[in-house]
Structures are given as C-alpha cells and as structure tokens.
Motif scaffolding. Structure first.
Motif, PDB file in Angstrom:
ATOM      1  N   VAL A  71      -6.058   8.946  -1.847  1.00 23.76           N
ATOM      2  CA  VAL A  71      -4.616   8.767  -1.679  1.00 23.76           C
ATOM      3  C   VAL A  71      -3.937  10.107  -1.412  1.00 23.76           C
ATOM      4  O   VAL A  71      -3.026  10.201  -0.578  1.00 23.76           O
ATOM      5  N   GLN A  72      -4.386  11.159  -2.093  1.00 20.02           N
ATOM      6  CA  GLN A  72      -3.805  12.491  -1.875  1.00 20.02           C
ATOM      7  C   GLN A  72      -4.127  13.021  -0.483  1.00 20.02           C
ATOM      8  O   GLN A  72      -3.280  13.618   0.181  1.00 20.02           O
ATOM      9  N   ARG A  73      -5.363  12.759  -0.039  1.00 20.57           N
ATOM     10  CA  ARG A  73      -5.800  13.299   1.253  1.00 20.57           C
ATOM     11  C   ARG A  73      -5.255  12.509   2.436  1.00 20.57           C
ATOM     12  O   ARG A  73      -4.889  13.080   3.461  1.00 20.57           O
ATOM     13  N   LYS A  74      -5.214  11.190   2.315  1.00 19.42           N
ATOM     14  CA  LYS A  74      -4.842  10.355   3.468  1.00 19.42           C
ATOM     15  C   LYS A  74      -3.848   9.257   3.067  1.00 19.42           C
ATOM     16  O   LYS A  74      -4.145   8.067   3.170  1.00 19.42           O
ATOM     17  N   PRO A  75      -2.650   9.639   2.603  1.00 20.83           N
ATOM     18  CA  PRO A  75      -1.685   8.630   2.143  1.00 20.83           C
ATOM     19  C   PRO A  75      -1.267   7.650   3.236  1.00 20.83           C
ATOM     20  O   PRO A  75      -1.019   6.468   2.960  1.00 20.83           O
ATOM     21  N   HIS A  76      -1.196   8.117   4.490  1.00 22.20           N
ATOM     22  CA  HIS A  76      -0.760   7.239   5.578  1.00 22.20           C
ATOM     23  C   HIS A  76      -1.814   6.171   5.883  1.00 22.20           C
ATOM     24  O   HIS A  76      -1.471   5.030   6.215  1.00 22.20           O
ATOM     25  N   VAL A  77      -3.085   6.557   5.762  1.00 25.69           N
ATOM     26  CA  VAL A  77      -4.165   5.580   5.971  1.00 25.69           C
ATOM     27  C   VAL A  77      -4.110   4.505   4.876  1.00 25.69           C
ATOM     28  O   VAL A  77      -4.223   3.304   5.146  1.00 25.69           O
ATOM     29  N   VAL A  78      -3.917   4.940   3.633  1.00 26.47           N
ATOM     30  CA  VAL A  78      -3.840   4.002   2.506  1.00 26.47           C
ATOM     31  C   VAL A  78      -2.681   3.034   2.699  1.00 26.47           C
ATOM     32  O   VAL A  78      -2.842   1.813   2.556  1.00 26.47           O
ATOM     33  N   LYS A  79      -1.526   3.558   3.057  1.00 23.63           N
ATOM     34  CA  LYS A  79      -0.342   2.717   3.245  1.00 23.63           C
ATOM     35  C   LYS A  79      -0.565   1.691   4.355  1.00 23.63           C
ATOM     36  O   LYS A  79      -0.235   0.505   4.204  1.00 23.63           O
ATOM     37  N   ARG A  80      -1.160   2.141   5.458  1.00 20.03           N
ATOM     38  CA  ARG A  80      -1.409   1.236   6.586  1.00 20.03           C
ATOM     39  C   ARG A  80      -2.378   0.135   6.207  1.00 20.03           C
ATOM     40  O   ARG A  80      -2.159  -1.043   6.513  1.00 20.03           O
ATOM     41  N   ARG A  81      -3.429   0.494   5.488  1.00 23.97           N
ATOM     42  CA  ARG A  81      -4.444  -0.504   5.120  1.00 23.97           C
ATOM     43  C   ARG A  81      -3.899  -1.498   4.092  1.00 23.97           C
ATOM     44  O   ARG A  81      -4.231  -2.682   4.140  1.00 23.97           O
ATOM     45  N   ILE A  82      -3.081  -1.010   3.174  1.00 23.45           N
ATOM     46  CA  ILE A  82      -2.491  -1.919   2.187  1.00 23.45           C
ATOM     47  C   ILE A  82      -1.557  -2.905   2.882  1.00 23.45           C
ATOM     48  O   ILE A  82      -1.543  -4.103   2.562  1.00 23.45           O
ATOM     49  N   ARG A  83      -0.800  -2.437   3.843  1.00 22.10           N
ATOM     50  CA  ARG A  83       0.107  -3.335   4.571  1.00 22.10           C
ATOM     51  C   ARG A  83      -0.658  -4.378   5.379  1.00 22.10           C
ATOM     52  O   ARG A  83      -0.141  -5.474   5.612  1.00 22.10           O
ATOM     53  N   ILE A 268       2.373  -9.862   0.022  1.00 21.00           N
ATOM     54  CA  ILE A 268       3.587  -9.208  -0.452  1.00 21.00           C
ATOM     55  C   ILE A 268       3.274  -8.387  -1.701  1.00 21.00           C
ATOM     56  O   ILE A 268       3.729  -7.244  -1.840  1.00 21.00           O
ATOM     57  N   TRP A 269       2.463  -8.945  -2.609  1.00 19.93           N
ATOM     58  CA  TRP A 269       2.110  -8.221  -3.832  1.00 19.93           C
ATOM     59  C   TRP A 269       1.310  -6.956  -3.539  1.00 19.93           C
ATOM     60  O   TRP A 269       1.473  -5.953  -4.224  1.00 19.93           O
ATOM     61  N   ASP A 270       0.452  -6.995  -2.537  1.00 15.89           N
ATOM     62  CA  ASP A 270      -0.281  -5.780  -2.156  1.00 15.89           C
ATOM     63  C   ASP A 270       0.697  -4.633  -1.898  1.00 15.89           C
ATOM     64  O   ASP A 270       0.531  -3.516  -2.405  1.00 15.89           O
ATOM     65  N   VAL A 271       1.714  -4.921  -1.097  1.00 18.84           N
ATOM     66  CA  VAL A 271       2.693  -3.895  -0.725  1.00 18.84           C
ATOM     67  C   VAL A 271       3.615  -3.582  -1.905  1.00 18.84           C
ATOM     68  O   VAL A 271       3.943  -2.414  -2.164  1.00 18.84           O
ATOM     69  N   PHE A 272       4.026  -4.608  -2.627  1.00 14.75           N
ATOM     70  CA  PHE A 272       4.928  -4.438  -3.771  1.00 14.75           C
ATOM     71  C   PHE A 272       4.351  -3.468  -4.803  1.00 14.75           C
ATOM     72  O   PHE A 272       5.038  -2.571  -5.288  1.00 14.75           O
ATOM     73  N   LEU A 273       3.080  -3.619  -5.137  1.00 14.95           N
ATOM     74  CA  LEU A 273       2.480  -2.758  -6.152  1.00 14.95           C
ATOM     75  C   LEU A 273       2.337  -1.318  -5.676  1.00 14.95           C
ATOM     76  O   LEU A 273       2.343  -0.393  -6.492  1.00 14.95           O
ATOM     77  N   TYR A 274       2.241  -1.119  -4.369  1.00 15.88           N
ATOM     78  CA  TYR A 274       2.081   0.235  -3.841  1.00 15.88           C
ATOM     79  C   TYR A 274       3.419   0.889  -3.493  1.00 15.88           C
ATOM     80  O   TYR A 274       3.620   2.083  -3.736  1.00 15.88           O
ATOM     81  N   GLU A 275       4.345   0.101  -2.953  1.00 11.94           N
ATOM     82  CA  GLU A 275       5.595   0.681  -2.437  1.00 11.94           C
ATOM     83  C   GLU A 275       6.818   0.345  -3.286  1.00 11.94           C
ATOM     84  O   GLU A 275       7.886   0.926  -3.085  1.00 11.94           O
ATOM     85  N   GLY A 276       6.699  -0.613  -4.198  1.00 16.95           N
ATOM     86  CA  GLY A 276       7.828  -0.943  -5.058  1.00 16.95           C
ATOM     87  C   GLY A 276       8.643  -2.124  -4.572  1.00 16.95           C
ATOM     88  O   GLY A 276       8.313  -2.790  -3.580  1.00 16.95           O
ATOM     89  N   VAL A 277       9.753  -2.370  -5.262  1.00 13.54           N
ATOM     90  CA  VAL A 277      10.532  -3.596  -5.077  1.00 13.54           C
ATOM     91  C   VAL A 277      11.216  -3.676  -3.713  1.00 13.54           C
ATOM     92  O   VAL A 277      11.661  -4.750  -3.304  1.00 13.54           O
ATOM     93  N   LYS A 278      11.296  -2.571  -2.982  1.00 16.48           N
ATOM     94  CA  LYS A 278      11.985  -2.626  -1.684  1.00 16.48           C
ATOM     95  C   LYS A 278      11.362  -3.662  -0.749  1.00 16.48           C
ATOM     96  O   LYS A 278      12.048  -4.218   0.112  1.00 16.48           O
ATOM     97  N   ILE A 279      10.072  -3.972  -0.924  1.00 11.46           N
ATOM     98  CA  ILE A 279       9.444  -4.969  -0.059  1.00 11.46           C
ATOM     99  C   ILE A 279      10.038  -6.354  -0.289  1.00 11.46           C
ATOM    100  O   ILE A 279      10.089  -7.177   0.633  1.00 11.46           O
ATOM    101  N   VAL A 280      10.525  -6.634  -1.497  1.00 15.29           N
ATOM    102  CA  VAL A 280      11.160  -7.933  -1.758  1.00 15.29           C
ATOM    103  C   VAL A 280      12.448  -8.044  -0.938  1.00 15.29           C
ATOM    104  O   VAL A 280      12.718  -9.083  -0.320  1.00 15.29           O
TER     105      VAL A 280
END
Length: 361
Positions: A71-83, A268-280
């Motif tokens: 996550v520290q090395r490749k945060p953008h990859v993690v975010k994309r894959r979670i989405r 939705i929960w995948d993104v919610f747990l990583y990015e927070g309530v804004k996804i709702v």
C-alpha cells in the motif's frame, strides 16, 4: 420472568433445501435474484478471476504480511484494484487489513471472549427479537437459533457491552451479518468496532446513537449535494415534498446492505472500507443520475416507489460504480460538514476522531 439467552434455546428445524445463488441466498423464482447473479459464468470468466486472485495473493502476501508495504509503495494500484472488486475468496482477509480491525484484534487478546461469555447486556432481548430479520433468505441465517443466528447474536451482544453508549440498534445487524459471511465472530466484532470507533476513517457510531445524529448530518450533506449536482431533480423533489430521509437513511445506516443486490453491496463495501463513507454519497448520487430523466416526471407516490426500487440496470456494479467514482465530493462534503456543525454547534471533526481513537487504545 427470567430472560432467556440465545444459548438456552434449542435450534429450530433446518429449512427445506432450495436452490441457492453463488453467495448463499435462496434463488428467487424468476431469473433476477436480488442477491446475486444467477447466470453461469464462462470458462473465460473463471480464468480471468483466477488471474485476479493470483495478483491479489502476490499483493497481500501470506496472511496479509506484505499488505502495508505494498500500500505504501503502490497506493494507486491498490485503489484501482479495490474499485474493480476484491476477489471473493480473499474478501474477508482484505476487509480486515484495510479497515484496521486486524490490528485491533491483535491489541486486544481475549477481550471478545470476555464480552460474550461473562458480560450481560440490556439489549439481549431486542437482539434476539431482531435476529431473524437479518438476511432471512441467506442459508447461514435461516435456521432459527442455528449457528448463524447464534454468531450474529454473539457479535451484537458483545458490541452492545463493549460500547454501552451505542448499545444495540437494529440496523447494526446488517453490518454484523454481512461481516459474518466473510469472517469469524471475533474478526467480525473487531471490524464492527473499527468502523464505529473510527480506526481508519471517520467514526460511524453517530449513525446508531440516540437521535441518529450522524444520519441527520449525512442526509443534510446528501440533500445539498443532490441539489447542486442535479438542480432540476432537486427542484422536482422540493415541489413533490420528497426529502432524503424518505429513501436514503438506510443507505447510510446499513451501507447499502439492507435492500440492495448482494453483489452490488459487496463491491460498495470493498470501496467503503478503503476510502470511507464518501462512496455512499457517490453511489447515491450515481443512482439518482442514472434514473434522472424518469424521476423528474414522476408524482409523489410513484417517486417514493421508484426511489426504493431502482431498475435492474442501475443495480449493475460495473455500471453504477464507474459513475459513482467519477463524481468528486470530498472537498464539498467537508465544507457541508462545517456548515452543518456551525448550525448545530458541534465539536469539530478532528476533535471527535481524536477522542474516538483514544478510546480504541
């Protein structure tokens, strides 16, 4: 009369075997099950899923050992894959890693067992009463006083003791029930604690406290965002006296797990747990945008029905989530929160987070 605990009840008869979808929900008679895709998956889809699983296993390491470094090395990859969606076979583990609940579990050995076995809760009868209403069409929760219902009772009872200010509110059952489909009781308990106390993101406990203060704040923010992004629809809602409390409260209280298709809720929960309530907020806005041209034509009664029964196309995660992710709300949400706090004379956001994080330690 002495109150009975759930462990003292005999399990009811096993429900009659019925066809299940891939998530364990009883299939509907028609071929549009609200809880999962009923069509079979092709060999190509299975191969693609296997490739995804291999990528994810490499990313998280054995038991999650490589996760924090990746996550520290490749945060953008993690975010994309979670989405794109966490592979179902790894979902439980990844949810614990991204929510901070794994750390809470390790810091509090034996606490869950103590809460379940030795403590008593004023909410026990309320929990027992509500348990059969949580995912009643899922095979794990169908047997009365069976293993699923007992696990759900244990998690909710333990949390009502752990945080007596919140105690127990019915909507919490859907959060705990969803988590129990992907992890053990103890893991589900600490993930629930991480969410409500704010281990990573803003604490959610205000969704369940007396007066539902956080629900009121979120509905205020959502109403403002909806009117800014879709002024024509906002004007129509005002004319028809439609406000977000009529349709959006459950979106926030259960994070879409109450009445939305299960395959969409999981994404939705995948993104919610990583990015927070804004996804709702973003998913809610995307749903209204998807149906905008129809909604602006409907009178009050039909509007209320439409806002609780979205069309099948809007329930496709590969349609609604890209729409949601294209909507930018972070800065405006913070501005609207400050506006709401000013109107209500509340503590600042950072003060609340610091106070909750101290409670977790």
């Amino acid at each position: 009369m002495e109150k009975k605990k759930i462990d003292e009840y005999e399990p009811g008869p096993l429900p009659s075997p019925r066809p299940l979808d891939r998530f364990g929900f009883v299939k509907q008679e028609v071929n549009n099950s609200p809880h999962g895709l009923t069509k079979g998956r092709s060999a190509y889809e299975f191969e693609r899923e296997e490739r995804r699983v291999r990528k994810w296993r490499k990313m998280i390491g054995v038991g999650g050992s490589d996760w924090k470094l990746y996550v520290q090395r490749k945060p953008h990859v993690v975010k994309r894959r979670i989405r794109k969606g966490i592979p179902d076979c790894l979902r439980g583990l990844v949810w614990q890693l991204i929510s901070g609940s794994r750390d809470l579990l390790l810091m509090n050995p034996g606490v869950y067992e103590q809460l379940v076995i030795y403590e008593t809760s004023a909410s026990e009868l309320d929990i027992i009463r509500d348990i059969s209403r949580t995912f009643p069409s899922h095979v794990f929760f169908q047997q009365r006083h069976g293993p699923g219902q007992r696990s759900l009772y244990n998690v909710l009872k333990a949390y009502s003791v752990y945080d007596r200010d919140v105690g127990y509110v019915q909507g919490m059952g859907f959060l705990a029930g969803l988590l129990l489909l992907y992890m053990s009781e103890e893991d589900a308990f600490w993930l629930l604690a991480a969410l409500l106390k704010g281990a990573v993101h803003a604490p959610m406990e205000g969704l369940y406290q007396v007066g539902l203060p956080l629900v009121q704040q979120y509905l205020f923010q959502f109403d403002c965002l909806m009117k800014e992004h879709m002024p024509k629809l906002g004007e129509h809602f005002t004319q028809e006296i439609i406000n977000p409390s009529m349709y959006a409260s459950q979106w926030f209280i259960t994070v879409f797990s109450y009445s939305f298709p299960f395959h969409l809720a999981l994404r939705i929960w995948d993104v919610f747990l990583y990015e927070g309530v804004k996804i709702v907020f973003k998913v809610g806005l995307a749903l209204l945008k998807y149906c905008h041209d129809d909604l602006v034509k409907l009178p009050f009664e039909k509007l209320v029905h439409a806002l609780r029964n979205f069309p099948e196309g809007a329930m496709d995660p590969d349609t609604v989530l890209p729409m949601a992710n294209s909507i930018k709300v972070s800065r405006r949400l913070e501005e609207l929160k400050q506006e709401y706090d000013k109107k209500n004379g509340k503590l600042s956001h950072s003060t609340e987070i610091n106070r909750n994080q101290e409670q977790l330690q």
